[in-house]
Design a protein around this motif. Structure first.
Motif, PDB file in Angstrom:
ATOM      1  N   ALA A  52      37.263  -4.693  48.183  1.00 37.56           N
ATOM      2  CA  ALA A  52      38.041  -4.486  46.958  1.00 37.56           C
ATOM      3  C   ALA A  52      38.037  -5.723  46.061  1.00 37.56           C
ATOM      4  CB  ALA A  52      39.476  -4.066  47.300  1.00 37.56           C
ATOM      5  N   GLY A  53      36.911  -6.393  45.970  1.00 40.80           N
ATOM      6  CA  GLY A  53      36.789  -7.558  45.117  1.00 40.80           C
ATOM      7  C   GLY A  53      37.439  -8.819  45.655  1.00 40.80           C
ATOM      8  N   MET A  54      37.877  -8.786  46.912  1.00 33.71           N
ATOM      9  CA  MET A  54      38.514  -9.954  47.531  1.00 33.71           C
ATOM     10  C   MET A  54      37.637 -10.489  48.652  1.00 33.71           C
ATOM     11  SD  MET A  54      42.473  -8.712  48.040  1.00 33.71           S
ATOM     12  CE  MET A  54      42.014  -7.220  48.934  1.00 33.71           C
ATOM     13  N   ARG A  55      37.570 -11.792  48.760  1.00 33.63           N
ATOM     14  CA  ARG A  55      36.937 -12.434  49.913  1.00 33.63           C
ATOM     15  C   ARG A  55      38.062 -12.803  50.873  1.00 33.63           C
ATOM     16  NH1 ARG A  55      34.856 -18.400  50.165  1.00 33.63           N
ATOM     17  NH2 ARG A  55      33.887 -18.434  52.217  1.00 33.63           N
ATOM     18  N   LEU A  56      37.938 -12.372  52.126  1.00 34.03           N
ATOM     19  CA  LEU A  56      38.997 -12.578  53.119  1.00 34.03           C
ATOM     20  C   LEU A  56      38.420 -13.176  54.394  1.00 34.03           C
ATOM     21  CD1 LEU A  56      40.720  -9.084  52.738  1.00 34.03           C
ATOM     22  CD2 LEU A  56      41.483 -11.248  51.737  1.00 34.03           C
ATOM     23  N   PHE A  57      39.276 -13.883  55.130  1.00 37.06           N
ATOM     24  CA  PHE A  57      38.897 -14.410  56.435  1.00 37.06           C
ATOM     25  C   PHE A  57      38.688 -13.271  57.420  1.00 37.06           C
ATOM     26  CE2 PHE A  57      41.484 -18.014  54.847  1.00 37.06           C
ATOM     27  CZ  PHE A  57      40.641 -19.074  55.126  1.00 37.06           C
ATOM     28  N   LYS A  58      37.702 -13.423  58.306  1.00 36.67           N
ATOM     29  CA  LYS A  58      37.643 -12.571  59.486  1.00 36.67           C
ATOM     30  C   LYS A  58      38.641 -13.143  60.484  1.00 36.67           C
ATOM     31  CE  LYS A  58      33.009 -10.638  59.313  1.00 36.67           C
ATOM     32  NZ  LYS A  58      31.760 -10.434  60.095  1.00 36.67           N
ATOM     33  N   ARG A  59      39.147 -12.282  61.330  1.00 36.40           N
ATOM     34  CA  ARG A  59      40.181 -12.669  62.290  1.00 36.40           C
ATOM     35  C   ARG A  59      39.591 -13.574  63.383  1.00 36.40           C
ATOM     36  NH1 ARG A  59      44.630  -9.952  62.575  1.00 36.40           N
ATOM     37  NH2 ARG A  59      43.663  -8.122  61.653  1.00 36.40           N
ATOM     38  N   LEU A  60      40.218 -14.726  63.579  1.00 34.23           N
ATOM     39  CA  LEU A  60      39.821 -15.666  64.628  1.00 34.23           C
ATOM     40  C   LEU A  60      40.993 -16.592  64.906  1.00 34.23           C
ATOM     41  CD1 LEU A  60      38.994 -18.806  63.352  1.00 34.23           C
ATOM     42  CD2 LEU A  60      37.437 -17.286  62.168  1.00 34.23           C
ATOM     43  N   THR A  61      40.914 -17.338  65.988  1.00 35.48           N
ATOM     44  CA  THR A  61      41.956 -18.317  66.293  1.00 35.48           C
ATOM     45  C   THR A  61      41.307 -19.625  66.694  1.00 35.48           C
ATOM     46  OG1 THR A  61      43.575 -16.654  66.944  1.00 35.48           O
ATOM     47  CG2 THR A  61      43.898 -18.862  67.830  1.00 35.48           C
ATOM     48  N   LEU A  62      41.835 -20.713  66.127  1.00 35.17           N
ATOM     49  CA  LEU A  62      41.393 -22.061  66.452  1.00 35.17           C
ATOM     50  C   LEU A  62      42.462 -22.744  67.294  1.00 35.17           C
ATOM     51  CD1 LEU A  62      40.314 -23.182  62.857  1.00 35.17           C
ATOM     52  CD2 LEU A  62      38.821 -22.268  64.656  1.00 35.17           C
ATOM     53  N   VAL A  63      42.036 -23.424  68.342  1.00 34.26           N
ATOM     54  CA  VAL A  63      42.925 -24.321  69.072  1.00 34.26           C
ATOM     55  C   VAL A  63      42.438 -25.718  68.720  1.00 34.26           C
ATOM     56  CG1 VAL A  63      43.795 -25.077  71.310  1.00 34.26           C
ATOM     57  CG2 VAL A  63      43.280 -22.645  70.925  1.00 34.26           C
ATOM     58  N   ILE A  64      43.294 -26.474  68.025  1.00 34.35           N
ATOM     59  CA  ILE A  64      42.948 -27.807  67.545  1.00 34.35           C
ATOM     60  C   ILE A  64      43.738 -28.822  68.365  1.00 34.35           C
ATOM     61  CG2 ILE A  64      42.982 -29.378  65.565  1.00 34.35           C
ATOM     62  CD1 ILE A  64      42.868 -26.845  63.764  1.00 34.35           C
ATOM     63  N   ARG A  65      43.039 -29.849  68.850  1.00 33.72           N
ATOM     64  CA  ARG A  65      43.712 -30.903  69.617  1.00 33.72           C
ATOM     65  C   ARG A  65      43.098 -32.243  69.258  1.00 33.72           C
ATOM     66  NH1 ARG A  65      43.088 -33.287  74.961  1.00 33.72           N
ATOM     67  NH2 ARG A  65      41.362 -31.864  75.377  1.00 33.72           N
ATOM     68  N   ALA A  66      43.950 -33.204  68.955  1.00 32.60           N
ATOM     69  CA  ALA A  66      43.521 -34.572  68.646  1.00 32.60           C
ATOM     70  C   ALA A  66      42.451 -34.599  67.556  1.00 32.60           C
ATOM     71  CB  ALA A  66      43.027 -35.278  69.909  1.00 32.60           C
ATOM     72  N   GLY A  67      42.637 -33.766  66.536  1.00 27.98           N
ATOM     73  CA  GLY A  67      41.744 -33.779  65.382  1.00 27.98           C
ATOM     74  C   GLY A  67      40.438 -33.041  65.541  1.00 27.98           C
ATOM     75  N   ALA A  68      40.267 -32.314  66.642  1.00 34.93           N
ATOM     76  CA  ALA A  68      39.022 -31.572  66.852  1.00 34.93           C
ATOM     77  C   ALA A  68      39.321 -30.141  67.293  1.00 34.93           C
ATOM     78  CB  ALA A  68      38.165 -32.263  67.912  1.00 34.93           C
ATOM     79  N   ILE A  69      38.377 -29.258  67.027  1.00 38.12           N
ATOM     80  CA  ILE A  69      38.513 -27.872  67.464  1.00 38.12           C
ATOM     81  C   ILE A  69      38.125 -27.815  68.935  1.00 38.12           C
ATOM     82  CG2 ILE A  69      37.692 -25.514  67.162  1.00 38.12           C
ATOM     83  CD1 ILE A  69      37.158 -26.323  64.180  1.00 38.12           C
ATOM     84  N   GLU A  70      39.096 -27.507  69.758  1.00 38.72           N
ATOM     85  CA  GLU A  70      38.884 -27.465  71.204  1.00 38.72           C
ATOM     86  C   GLU A  70      38.349 -26.109  71.657  1.00 38.72           C
ATOM     87  OE1 GLU A  70      41.411 -28.224  75.327  1.00 38.72           O
ATOM     88  OE2 GLU A  70      42.499 -27.954  73.457  1.00 38.72           O
ATOM     89  N   HIS A  71      38.857 -25.040  71.059  1.00 41.39           N
ATOM     90  CA  HIS A  71      38.479 -23.692  71.498  1.00 41.39           C
ATOM     91  C   HIS A  71      38.595 -22.735  70.310  1.00 41.39           C
ATOM     92  CE1 HIS A  71      37.758 -20.635  74.551  1.00 41.39           C
ATOM     93  NE2 HIS A  71      38.675 -19.890  73.958  1.00 41.39           N
ATOM     94  N   VAL A  72      37.757 -21.697  70.328  1.00 39.49           N
ATOM     95  CA  VAL A  72      37.790 -20.666  69.285  1.00 39.49           C
ATOM     96  C   VAL A  72      37.818 -19.298  69.951  1.00 39.49           C
ATOM     97  CG1 VAL A  72      36.611 -19.673  67.286  1.00 39.49           C
ATOM     98  CG2 VAL A  72      36.424 -22.134  67.741  1.00 39.49           C
ATOM     99  N   PHE A  73      38.697 -18.453  69.475  1.00 40.59           N
ATOM    100  CA  PHE A  73      38.723 -17.048  69.885  1.00 40.59           C
ATOM    101  C   PHE A  73      38.102 -16.242  68.753  1.00 40.59           C
ATOM    102  CE2 PHE A  73      42.219 -18.990  72.153  1.00 40.59           C
ATOM    103  CZ  PHE A  73      42.189 -18.392  73.400  1.00 40.59           C
ATOM    104  N   TYR A  74      36.983 -15.583  69.035  1.00 43.20           N
ATOM    105  CA  TYR A  74      36.303 -14.767  68.025  1.00 43.20           C
ATOM    106  C   TYR A  74      35.281 -13.897  68.721  1.00 43.20           C
ATOM    107  CZ  TYR A  74      33.313 -13.450  64.106  1.00 43.20           C
ATOM    108  OH  TYR A  74      32.595 -12.727  63.178  1.00 43.20           O
ATOM    109  N   PRO A  75      35.189 -12.644  68.395  1.00 42.94           N
ATOM    110  CA  PRO A  75      36.141 -11.910  67.543  1.00 42.94           C
ATOM    111  C   PRO A  75      37.446 -11.668  68.295  1.00 42.94           C
ATOM    112  CG  PRO A  75      34.509 -10.402  68.454  1.00 42.94           C
ATOM    113  CD  PRO A  75      34.124 -11.792  68.914  1.00 42.94           C
ATOM    114  N   VAL A  76      38.457 -11.328  67.545  1.00 41.28           N
ATOM    115  CA  VAL A  76      39.767 -11.046  68.115  1.00 41.28           C
ATOM    116  C   VAL A  76      39.980  -9.533  68.091  1.00 41.28           C
ATOM    117  CG1 VAL A  76      42.249 -11.278  67.727  1.00 41.28           C
ATOM    118  CG2 VAL A  76      40.745 -13.262  67.444  1.00 41.28           C
TER     119      VAL A  76
END
Length: 187
Positions: free
Chosen positions: A144-168
């Motif tokens: 519908a003319g919108m750009r949207l995020f796909k569903r995912l989850t980031l676990v961030i620790r000490a300034g870095a991405i530790e784990h990613v859940f995708y797809p959810v």
């Protein structure tokens, strides 16, 4: 439409590898506004784990979602997902999360209404320009003319991405998946 109940026939999103590059990547020096009015820098969240669940958009009662929403794999379920994170919030903290945020491209006022309506015990982050998607190469989709995020989850620790859940999937069970991972991967 009942935003809290997921239809049984929702299409399941496939793992297209769009987040495989993220584990170990430094969180960007990007500030996003939260629903309390604070600027939150993703690279400065501290040494504890921060769970950031990213989703397309939250519907509101009496407001239509884009046409064909239920047929887009992974699109439907933002409200049940947020409610599940609400319901598991204290368990997530006990399992090692220092904080939890929801994040979408909806503006801060919209997100603030969601926090109040759903009684969320955590703040939401707004990224209307999808800057996080652009800087990290996060998967998005258009409808519908919108750009949207796909569903995912980031676990961030000490300034870095530790784990990613995708797809959810399913979104209403995702908070439990994150909780299980935290318990199975203590610091």
């Amino acid at each position: 439409m009942d935003y809290l109940t997921l239809p049984a026939d929702l299409p399941v999103p496939e793992d297209d590898g769009a987040t495989d590059h993220l584990p170990g990547v430094q969180a960007p020096n990007l500030s996003l506004l939260d629903t309390a009015g604070r600027a939150v820098r993703l690279d400065a969240l501290g040494p504890r784990r921060t769970v950031v669940y990213v989703y397309p958009l939250t519907g509101r009662p009496g407001t239509d979602v884009p046409e064909g929403w239920n047929s887009i794999p992974g699109a439907r379920g933002c409200t049940p997902e947020s409610c599940a994170f609400r319901d598991h919030f204290h368990d997530l903290l006990e399992a090692g999360a220092g904080r939890v945020y929801g994040l979408s491209s909806q503006d801060t006022d919209y997100q603030r209404e969601v926090v109040e309506r759903l009684g969320l015990p955590f703040d939401m982050l707004s990224d209307p320009a999808l800057a996080l998607a652009d800087v990290l190469g996060l998967p998005t989709f258009e409808v519908a003319g919108m750009r949207l995020f796909k569903r995912l989850t980031l676990v961030i620790r000490a300034g870095a991405i530790e784990h990613v859940f995708y797809p959810v999937f399913p979104p209403n069970a995702h908070a439990q998946q994150v909780l299980t991972w935290l318990r199975e991967n203590p610091l």
